[in-house]
Motif scaffolding. Structure first.
Motif, PDB file in Angstrom:
ATOM      1  N   SER A  96       0.832  -1.208   0.000  1.00  0.00           N
ATOM      2  CA  SER A  96       0.000   0.000   0.000  1.00  0.00           C
ATOM      3  C   SER A  96       0.863   1.253   0.000  1.00  0.00           C
ATOM      4  CB  SER A  96      -0.949   0.009   1.201  1.00  0.00           C
ATOM      5  OG  SER A  96      -0.276  -0.377   2.343  1.00  0.00           O
ATOM      6  N   THR A 137      -8.585  -3.660  -7.403  1.00  0.00           N
ATOM      7  CA  THR A 137      -9.088  -4.837  -6.676  1.00  0.00           C
ATOM      8  C   THR A 137      -9.113  -4.601  -5.165  1.00  0.00           C
ATOM      9  OG1 THR A 137      -6.895  -5.866  -6.607  1.00  0.00           O
ATOM     10  CG2 THR A 137      -8.304  -6.432  -8.473  1.00  0.00           C
ATOM     11  N   GLY A 138      -8.260  -3.674  -4.681  1.00  0.00           N
ATOM     12  CA  GLY A 138      -8.289  -3.337  -3.248  1.00  0.00           C
ATOM     13  C   GLY A 138      -9.652  -2.779  -2.865  1.00  0.00           C
ATOM     14  N   TYR A 193     -11.964  -5.660  -1.997  1.00  0.00           N
ATOM     15  CA  TYR A 193     -11.767  -6.209  -0.648  1.00  0.00           C
ATOM     16  C   TYR A 193     -12.278  -5.221   0.412  1.00  0.00           C
ATOM     17  CZ  TYR A 193      -9.171  -9.991  -2.734  1.00  0.00           C
ATOM     18  OH  TYR A 193      -8.849 -11.098  -3.485  1.00  0.00           O
ATOM     19  N   ARG A 194     -12.059  -3.934   0.148  1.00  0.00           N
ATOM     20  CA  ARG A 194     -12.548  -2.914   1.093  1.00  0.00           C
ATOM     21  C   ARG A 194     -14.079  -2.928   1.154  1.00  0.00           C
ATOM     22  NH1 ARG A 194      -9.122   1.312   2.591  1.00  0.00           N
ATOM     23  NH2 ARG A 194      -6.980   0.975   1.907  1.00  0.00           N
ATOM     24  N   ARG A 211     -12.770   4.152   2.580  1.00  0.00           N
ATOM     25  CA  ARG A 211     -11.430   4.753   2.741  1.00  0.00           C
ATOM     26  C   ARG A 211     -11.149   5.191   4.170  1.00  0.00           C
ATOM     27  NH1 ARG A 211      -9.003   2.796  -1.651  1.00  0.00           N
ATOM     28  NH2 ARG A 211     -10.516   2.822  -3.328  1.00  0.00           N
ATOM     29  N   VAL A 253      -9.871  -4.439   6.688  1.00  0.00           N
ATOM     30  CA  VAL A 253      -9.682  -5.101   5.393  1.00  0.00           C
ATOM     31  C   VAL A 253      -8.595  -6.194   5.426  1.00  0.00           C
ATOM     32  CG1 VAL A 253      -8.062  -3.398   4.410  1.00  0.00           C
ATOM     33  CG2 VAL A 253      -9.577  -4.667   2.892  1.00  0.00           C
ATOM     34  N   SER A 267      -9.366  -9.745   3.815  1.00  0.00           N
ATOM     35  CA  SER A 267      -8.705 -10.148   2.575  1.00  0.00           C
ATOM     36  C   SER A 267      -7.819 -11.383   2.776  1.00  0.00           C
ATOM     37  CB  SER A 267      -7.889  -8.991   1.988  1.00  0.00           C
ATOM     38  OG  SER A 267      -6.861  -8.614   2.867  1.00  0.00           O
ATOM     39  N   ARG A 295     -11.296 -14.417  -1.039  1.00  0.00           N
ATOM     40  CA  ARG A 295     -10.388 -14.264  -2.179  1.00  0.00           C
ATOM     41  C   ARG A 295     -10.895 -15.051  -3.395  1.00  0.00           C
ATOM     42  NH1 ARG A 295      -6.294 -11.363  -0.516  1.00  0.00           N
ATOM     43  NH2 ARG A 295      -5.585 -11.327  -2.666  1.00  0.00           N
ATOM     44  N   GLY A 341      -3.336  -4.489  -7.501  1.00  0.00           N
ATOM     45  CA  GLY A 341      -3.663  -5.259  -6.304  1.00  0.00           C
ATOM     46  C   GLY A 341      -2.419  -5.805  -5.642  1.00  0.00           C
ATOM     47  N   ARG A 342      -2.537  -7.035  -5.125  1.00  0.00           N
ATOM     48  CA  ARG A 342      -1.412  -7.676  -4.441  1.00  0.00           C
ATOM     49  C   ARG A 342      -1.042  -9.002  -5.104  1.00  0.00           C
ATOM     50  NH1 ARG A 342      -2.837  -3.639  -2.326  1.00  0.00           N
ATOM     51  NH2 ARG A 342      -2.464  -2.863  -0.215  1.00  0.00           N
ATOM     52  N   ASP A 343      -2.009  -9.617  -5.771  1.00  0.00           N
ATOM     53  CA  ASP A 343      -1.825 -10.969  -6.307  1.00  0.00           C
ATOM     54  C   ASP A 343      -2.219 -11.023  -7.778  1.00  0.00           C
ATOM     55  OD1 ASP A 343      -4.494 -10.397  -5.963  1.00  0.00           O
ATOM     56  OD2 ASP A 343      -5.044 -12.423  -5.337  1.00  0.00           O
ATOM     57  N   ARG A 345       0.077  -3.415   7.891  1.00  0.00           N
ATOM     58  CA  ARG A 345      -0.626  -4.076   6.778  1.00  0.00           C
ATOM     59  C   ARG A 345       0.323  -4.846   5.866  1.00  0.00           C
ATOM     60  NH1 ARG A 345      -4.538  -1.302   3.118  1.00  0.00           N
ATOM     61  NH2 ARG A 345      -3.719   0.712   3.731  1.00  0.00           N
ATOM     62  N   ASP A 348      -0.207  -8.605   5.023  1.00  0.00           N
ATOM     63  CA  ASP A 348      -0.440  -8.998   3.625  1.00  0.00           C
ATOM     64  C   ASP A 348       0.654  -9.952   3.129  1.00  0.00           C
ATOM     65  OD1 ASP A 348      -2.604  -7.277   3.665  1.00  0.00           O
ATOM     66  OD2 ASP A 348      -1.630  -5.695   2.493  1.00  0.00           O
ATOM     67  N   ARG A 362       0.362 -13.657   5.247  1.00  0.00           N
ATOM     68  CA  ARG A 362      -0.850 -14.480   5.274  1.00  0.00           C
ATOM     69  C   ARG A 362      -0.652 -15.718   4.393  1.00  0.00           C
ATOM     70  NH1 ARG A 362      -4.010 -10.071   1.632  1.00  0.00           N
ATOM     71  NH2 ARG A 362      -3.219 -10.832  -0.361  1.00  0.00           N
TER      72      ARG A 362
HETATM   73  O1   DC Z   1      -4.768  -1.400  -2.250  1.00  0.00           O
HETATM   74  P1   DC Z   1      -5.591  -1.185  -0.992  1.00  0.00           P
HETATM   75  O2   DC Z   1      -4.810  -0.580   0.147  1.00  0.00           O
HETATM   76  O3   DC Z   1      -6.871  -0.433  -1.242  1.00  0.00           O
HETATM   77  O4   DC Z   1      -6.012  -2.652  -0.543  1.00  0.00           O
HETATM   78  C1   DC Z   1      -6.784  -2.875   0.603  1.00  0.00           C
HETATM   79  C2   DC Z   1      -6.429  -4.216   1.235  1.00  0.00           C
HETATM   80  O5   DC Z   1      -6.873  -5.280   0.409  1.00  0.00           O
HETATM   81  C3   DC Z   1      -4.953  -4.437   1.511  1.00  0.00           C
HETATM   82  O6   DC Z   1      -4.738  -4.519   2.912  1.00  0.00           O
HETATM   83  C4   DC Z   1      -4.600  -5.737   0.868  1.00  0.00           C
HETATM   84  C5   DC Z   1      -5.875  -6.274   0.296  1.00  0.00           C
HETATM   85  N1   DC Z   1      -5.760  -6.654  -1.107  1.00  0.00           N
HETATM   86  C6   DC Z   1      -5.481  -7.959  -1.387  1.00  0.00           C
HETATM   87  O7   DC Z   1      -5.288  -8.751  -0.466  1.00  0.00           O
HETATM   88  N2   DC Z   1      -5.426  -8.387  -2.678  1.00  0.00           N
HETATM   89  C7   DC Z   1      -5.630  -7.530  -3.690  1.00  0.00           C
HETATM   90  N3   DC Z   1      -5.583  -7.982  -4.950  1.00  0.00           N
HETATM   91  C8   DC Z   1      -5.895  -6.163  -3.422  1.00  0.00           C
HETATM   92  C9   DC Z   1      -5.938  -5.750  -2.106  1.00  0.00           C
END
Ligand code: DC
Length: 223
Positions: free
Chosen positions: A9, A31-32, A35-36, A90, A98, A102, A108, A128-130, A180, A184, A187
């Protein structure tokens, strides 16, 4: 075509994704925000954040929709179950909620399926993250965007000031970012990690224009 942008983030993913999409004529998928939205619904419904079954149900049954404006790659709003949550997702409360939401595999699974459906409908910059590891492992361009903890906290404070929502206290934001990241990255389900073939960009000492130009060059090379 999919351009995948992953990273922790505050690395600048959102601003960069919108401008890259604008330059290439693509749409953006944040994609965040999905999840939010699930986290917001869980908090709204008073569901415990470790109630795996109820969290999975929310992700499977509530529709998450992005509102688009012609000519603007960035959605102007997001809703869950027909309720506009553009601002509500937000807040600092949702920043905290979140992470456990998540980390839940059933959440997921449901959201990844939706993201794949959306992404296959056109040209998208997906952040996103993944995204490069799980959602679109076949994406021709994968970027892992990072920045120092301090640079990321500073940017998030500015963003929160501009949006008028979320904490604007540097130390609080920095602590939340570090917390976070740890959550993240550690996990079990789809931890934050770069895809083997991702291009790493450290944006700490780069302008946003430089980052955008580097990613657009990569897309042009590979398309
Ligand atoms: O990008 P962001 O800060 O708005 O994302 C919010 C949360 O969602 C963040 O803690 C990680 C999770 N996330 C995730 O696990 N996989 C994603 N593809 C996008 C966000």
């Amino acid at each position: 075509m999919i351009v995948a942008i992953d990273g922790p983030s505050g690395a600048g993913k959102s601003s960069v994704s919108v401008e890259v999409a604008r330059e290439l004529g693509f749409a953006c998928l944040d994609t965040g925000a999905m999840y939010r939205s699930v986290a917001w619904q869980a908090v709204h419904d008073g569901i415990a954040l470790d109630d795996a079954q109820r969290l999975g149900e929310i992700a499977r049954t509530y529709e998450i929709a992005f509102a688009h404006e012609p000519g603007n790659p960035k959605p102007v709003g997001v809703s869950i179950g027909g309720v506009d949550v553009t601002q509500a997702i937000r807040t600092a409360e949702i920043d905290r909620a979140v992470s456990p939401v998540s980390a839940e595999p059933s959440v997921r699974e449901a959201l990844v399926a939706q993201q794949q459906r959306i992404g296959r409908s056109g040209d998208y910059v997906v952040e996103g993250r993944d995204i490069g590891t799980v959602v679109f492992p076949e994406a021709p361009v994968k970027v892992f965007l990072t920045a120092s903890n301090e640079a990321r906290a500073q940017r998030r404070v500015l963003q929160n000031e501009q949006r008028g929502v979320g904490s604007t206290d540097f130390e609080e934001v920095l602590a939340d970012i570090i917390r976070r990241d740890e959550y993240d990255s550690s996990r079990a389900a789809s931890p934050l990690r770069p895809a083997d073939d991702a291009v790493h960009i450290d944006s700490s000492d780069m302008t946003i224009e430089e980052v955008i130009a580097q990613i657009c060059d990569l897309v042009r090379e590979r398309s």
